[in-house]
Design a protein around this motif. Sequence first.
Motif, PDB file in Angstrom:
ATOM      1  N   VAL A 208      38.358 -13.010  73.423  1.00 18.44           N
ATOM      2  CA  VAL A 208      38.765 -12.239  74.601  1.00 18.44           C
ATOM      3  C   VAL A 208      37.600 -11.305  74.959  1.00 18.44           C
ATOM      4  CG1 VAL A 208      40.417 -10.539  75.465  1.00 18.44           C
ATOM      5  CG2 VAL A 208      41.197 -12.373  73.947  1.00 18.44           C
ATOM      6  N   GLU A 209      36.920 -11.619  76.056  1.00 17.58           N
ATOM      7  CA  GLU A 209      35.733 -10.854  76.461  1.00 17.58           C
ATOM      8  C   GLU A 209      36.022 -10.062  77.729  1.00 17.58           C
ATOM      9  OE1 GLU A 209      33.324  -9.352  75.900  1.00 17.58           O
ATOM     10  OE2 GLU A 209      31.597 -10.409  75.151  1.00 17.58           O
ATOM     11  N   ASP A 210      35.268  -9.013  77.939  1.00 20.41           N
ATOM     12  CA  ASP A 210      35.419  -8.266  79.192  1.00 20.41           C
ATOM     13  C   ASP A 210      34.576  -8.896  80.294  1.00 20.41           C
ATOM     14  OD1 ASP A 210      33.282  -7.418  77.581  1.00 20.41           O
ATOM     15  OD2 ASP A 210      33.043  -5.571  78.695  1.00 20.41           O
ATOM     16  N   ILE A 211      33.339  -9.282  79.976  1.00 19.23           N
ATOM     17  CA  ILE A 211      32.480  -9.863  81.018  1.00 19.23           C
ATOM     18  C   ILE A 211      31.501 -10.861  80.412  1.00 19.23           C
ATOM     19  CG2 ILE A 211      30.812  -7.940  80.884  1.00 19.23           C
ATOM     20  CD1 ILE A 211      30.458  -8.278  83.989  1.00 19.23           C
ATOM     21  N   ILE A 212      31.304 -11.957  81.120  1.00 20.27           N
ATOM     22  CA  ILE A 212      30.225 -12.884  80.754  1.00 20.27           C
ATOM     23  C   ILE A 212      29.193 -12.786  81.863  1.00 20.27           C
ATOM     24  CG2 ILE A 212      29.564 -15.220  80.131  1.00 20.27           C
ATOM     25  CD1 ILE A 212      32.427 -15.803  79.405  1.00 20.27           C
ATOM     26  N   ASP A 213      28.024 -12.340  81.445  1.00 19.18           N
ATOM     27  CA  ASP A 213      26.938 -12.082  82.388  1.00 19.18           C
ATOM     28  C   ASP A 213      25.915 -13.215  82.186  1.00 19.18           C
ATOM     29  OD1 ASP A 213      25.053 -10.837  83.974  1.00 19.18           O
ATOM     30  OD2 ASP A 213      25.291  -8.874  83.110  1.00 19.18           O
ATOM     31  N   THR A 214      24.867 -12.955  81.429  1.00 17.57           N
ATOM     32  CA  THR A 214      23.935 -14.054  81.121  1.00 17.57           C
ATOM     33  C   THR A 214      24.604 -15.072  80.194  1.00 17.57           C
ATOM     34  OG1 THR A 214      23.025 -12.990  79.147  1.00 17.57           O
ATOM     35  CG2 THR A 214      21.961 -12.477  81.257  1.00 17.57           C
ATOM     36  N   GLY A 215      25.585 -14.633  79.438  1.00 23.12           N
ATOM     37  CA  GLY A 215      26.260 -15.519  78.489  1.00 23.12           C
ATOM     38  C   GLY A 215      25.532 -15.643  77.159  1.00 23.12           C
ATOM     39  N   ARG A 216      24.426 -14.900  77.020  1.00 21.83           N
ATOM     40  CA  ARG A 216      23.617 -15.078  75.807  1.00 21.83           C
ATOM     41  C   ARG A 216      24.318 -14.527  74.565  1.00 21.83           C
ATOM     42  NH1 ARG A 216      17.401 -13.964  77.230  1.00 21.83           N
ATOM     43  NH2 ARG A 216      17.977 -11.789  77.230  1.00 21.83           N
ATOM     44  N   THR A 217      24.905 -13.328  74.695  1.00 24.53           N
ATOM     45  CA  THR A 217      25.591 -12.729  73.536  1.00 24.53           C
ATOM     46  C   THR A 217      26.718 -13.639  73.060  1.00 24.53           C
ATOM     47  OG1 THR A 217      25.173 -10.577  74.533  1.00 24.53           O
ATOM     48  CG2 THR A 217      26.762 -10.645  72.717  1.00 24.53           C
ATOM     49  N   LEU A 218      27.542 -14.032  74.009  1.00 25.50           N
ATOM     50  CA  LEU A 218      28.733 -14.784  73.627  1.00 25.50           C
ATOM     51  C   LEU A 218      28.396 -16.176  73.097  1.00 25.50           C
ATOM     52  CD1 LEU A 218      31.667 -14.383  73.381  1.00 25.50           C
ATOM     53  CD2 LEU A 218      31.981 -15.162  75.720  1.00 25.50           C
TER      54      LEU A 218
ATOM     55  N   LEU B 299      34.471  -1.328  80.708  1.00 26.50           N
ATOM     56  CA  LEU B 299      33.027  -1.546  80.915  1.00 26.50           C
ATOM     57  C   LEU B 299      32.326  -0.209  81.175  1.00 26.50           C
ATOM     58  CD1 LEU B 299      34.487  -4.245  82.605  1.00 26.50           C
ATOM     59  CD2 LEU B 299      32.137  -4.875  82.176  1.00 26.50           C
ATOM     60  N   ASP B 300      31.142  -0.077  80.618  1.00 30.88           N
ATOM     61  CA  ASP B 300      30.482   1.229  80.651  1.00 30.88           C
ATOM     62  C   ASP B 300      29.141   1.220  81.374  1.00 30.88           C
ATOM     63  OD1 ASP B 300      29.035  -0.300  78.620  1.00 30.88           O
ATOM     64  OD2 ASP B 300      28.115   1.613  78.084  1.00 30.88           O
ATOM     65  N   CYS B 301      28.690   2.459  81.646  1.00 33.19           N
ATOM     66  CA  CYS B 301      27.282   2.691  81.961  1.00 33.19           C
ATOM     67  C   CYS B 301      26.906   3.866  81.080  1.00 33.19           C
ATOM     68  CB  CYS B 301      27.093   3.019  83.439  1.00 33.19           C
ATOM     69  SG  CYS B 301      25.366   3.340  83.812  1.00 33.19           S
TER      70      CYS B 301
ATOM     71  N   ILE C  41      35.611  -8.676  71.365  1.00 31.68           N
ATOM     72  CA  ILE C  41      34.266  -8.196  71.038  1.00 31.68           C
ATOM     73  C   ILE C  41      34.150  -6.762  71.565  1.00 31.68           C
ATOM     74  CG2 ILE C  41      31.784  -8.717  71.140  1.00 31.68           C
ATOM     75  CD1 ILE C  41      33.356 -11.160  70.216  1.00 31.68           C
ATOM     76  N   LEU C  42      34.019  -5.823  70.636  1.00 37.52           N
ATOM     77  CA  LEU C  42      33.931  -4.405  71.005  1.00 37.52           C
ATOM     78  C   LEU C  42      32.563  -4.099  71.600  1.00 37.52           C
ATOM     79  CD1 LEU C  42      35.599  -2.978  67.782  1.00 37.52           C
ATOM     80  CD2 LEU C  42      36.610  -3.174  70.054  1.00 37.52           C
ATOM     81  N   LYS C  43      32.420  -3.039  72.405  1.00 35.60           N
ATOM     82  CA  LYS C  43      33.568  -2.204  72.704  1.00 35.60           C
ATOM     83  C   LYS C  43      34.244  -2.617  74.010  1.00 35.60           C
ATOM     84  CE  LYS C  43      31.019   1.859  71.102  1.00 35.60           C
ATOM     85  NZ  LYS C  43      30.342   3.064  71.616  1.00 35.60           N
ATOM     86  N   GLY C  44      33.510  -3.304  74.866  1.00 31.00           N
ATOM     87  CA  GLY C  44      33.933  -3.508  76.255  1.00 31.00           C
ATOM     88  C   GLY C  44      35.331  -4.069  76.435  1.00 31.00           C
ATOM     89  N   ALA C  45      35.794  -4.911  75.497  1.00 33.14           N
ATOM     90  CA  ALA C  45      37.063  -5.622  75.703  1.00 33.14           C
ATOM     91  C   ALA C  45      38.275  -4.920  75.104  1.00 33.14           C
ATOM     92  CB  ALA C  45      36.944  -7.040  75.134  1.00 33.14           C
TER      93      ALA C  45
ATOM     94  N   TYR D 278      32.611   5.850  81.747  1.00 37.10           N
ATOM     95  CA  TYR D 278      33.420   5.107  82.718  1.00 37.10           C
ATOM     96  C   TYR D 278      34.343   4.060  82.095  1.00 37.10           C
ATOM     97  CZ  TYR D 278      29.982   7.092  85.963  1.00 37.10           C
ATOM     98  OH  TYR D 278      29.161   7.942  86.659  1.00 37.10           O
ATOM     99  N   ARG D 279      34.324   3.879  80.789  1.00 37.70           N
ATOM    100  CA  ARG D 279      35.197   2.856  80.181  1.00 37.70           C
ATOM    101  C   ARG D 279      36.662   3.160  80.470  1.00 37.70           C
ATOM    102  NH1 ARG D 279      32.039  -0.284  76.595  1.00 37.70           N
ATOM    103  NH2 ARG D 279      30.418   0.821  75.483  1.00 37.70           N
ATOM    104  N   ASN D 280      37.000   4.437  80.646  1.00 40.17           N
ATOM    105  CA  ASN D 280      38.396   4.849  80.815  1.00 40.17           C
ATOM    106  C   ASN D 280      38.877   4.825  82.271  1.00 40.17           C
ATOM    107  OD1 ASN D 280      36.453   6.942  80.989  1.00 40.17           O
ATOM    108  ND2 ASN D 280      38.067   8.460  81.049  1.00 40.17           N
TER     109      ASN D 280
HETATM  110  C1  PRP Z   1      28.557  -6.465  77.349  1.00 40.69           C
HETATM  111  C2  PRP Z   1      29.836  -7.275  77.418  1.00 40.69           C
HETATM  112  C3  PRP Z   1      29.464  -8.580  76.814  1.00 40.69           C
HETATM  113  C4  PRP Z   1      27.977  -8.692  77.086  1.00 40.69           C
HETATM  114  C5  PRP Z   1      27.771  -9.648  78.193  1.00 40.69           C
HETATM  115  O1  PRP Z   1      28.513  -5.824  76.132  1.00 40.69           O
HETATM  116  O2  PRP Z   1      30.894  -6.648  76.733  1.00 40.69           O
HETATM  117  O3  PRP Z   1      29.696  -8.605  75.414  1.00 40.69           O
HETATM  118  O4  PRP Z   1      27.513  -7.401  77.501  1.00 40.69           O
HETATM  119  O5  PRP Z   1      26.416  -9.782  78.491  1.00 40.69           O
HETATM  120  P1  PRP Z   1      25.665 -11.186  78.411  1.00 40.69           P
HETATM  121  O6  PRP Z   1      26.595 -12.224  78.945  1.00 40.69           O
HETATM  122  O7  PRP Z   1      24.484 -10.971  79.321  1.00 40.69           O
HETATM  123  O8  PRP Z   1      25.252 -11.435  76.998  1.00 40.69           O
HETATM  124  P2  PRP Z   1      27.493  -4.634  75.830  1.00 40.69           P
HETATM  125  O9  PRP Z   1      26.306  -5.202  75.127  1.00 40.69           O
HETATM  126  O10 PRP Z   1      27.233  -3.857  77.076  1.00 40.69           O
HETATM  127  O11 PRP Z   1      28.285  -3.775  74.776  1.00 40.69           O
HETATM  128  P3  PRP Z   1      29.720  -3.052  74.909  1.00 40.69           P
HETATM  129  O12 PRP Z   1      30.761  -4.160  74.924  1.00 40.69           O
HETATM  130  O13 PRP Z   1      29.811  -2.221  73.680  1.00 40.69           O
HETATM  131  O14 PRP Z   1      29.737  -2.256  76.175  1.00 40.69           O
END
Ligand code: PRP
Length: 182
Positions: free
Chosen positions: A105-115, A165-167, A48-52, A171-173
């Motif tokens: 393949v994800e970079d981060i699972i935070d709230t998990g809502r997107t995924l 991962l960005d802000c 899932i772009l771009k983070g991963a 910083y992704r690089n």
């Molecule tokens: C980030 C990350 C996950 C999502 C996780 O993406 O890559 O897809 O947030 O957050 P959640 O678990 O709270 O839903 P972001 O929306 O920042 O986009 P990016 O990948 O383009 O940086």
Amino acid sequence: MIQTDKDAYLSGIERVLISGGEIQQEIRKAGKWIDMSYAGKPLLLVSILKGAFIFLADLCRAVTIPCEVGFMQVQSYFAGTVSSGSVDILLDLQQDISQYHVLIVEDIIDTGRTLSLVAEKLRSRKPLSLKILTLLDKPERREADLRPDYALFTIPDVFVIGYGLDCGEYYRNLPDIAVYRT
Ligand code: PRP
């Protein structure tokens, strides 16, 4: 906002949380897990772009069995609860995933809502199986009922940047994963 001031940019990096070396070490283990879990099966790694994008690039080179890669980009909208969220697919897979075992393949699972919304969309396309592998898992922040099948690192509730991962798109690089100075 476009940034050009290197000192201001560097001042955003508080400290390294996970070094590039530690990441590569865990990637080698994850590659072996993929090799064992999917040997003899048609495998599609979905990023899932771009983070991963950086993580997938390194992870797929730690895999020694045949695999394909695919990319998605999504935009999610939430109004309060998980169930009221929706996701627009900005870039979709080319493959008919009913032919594949899909590993997200994800970079981060935070709230998990997107995924959880993305996984639901992919499940409706009837893949042979669907699993989730994430570089970082931040379980303290979880809102959706979602657990990765494989997480390389579990991290506390800090804002992380680097290694994809960005802000504000920067910083992704960075080769390491760092804590952002808020
Ligand atoms: C980030 C990350 C996950 C999502 C996780 O993406 O890559 O897809 O947030 O957050 P959640 O678990 O709270 O839903 P972001 O929306 O920042 O986009 P990016 O990948 O383009 O940086």
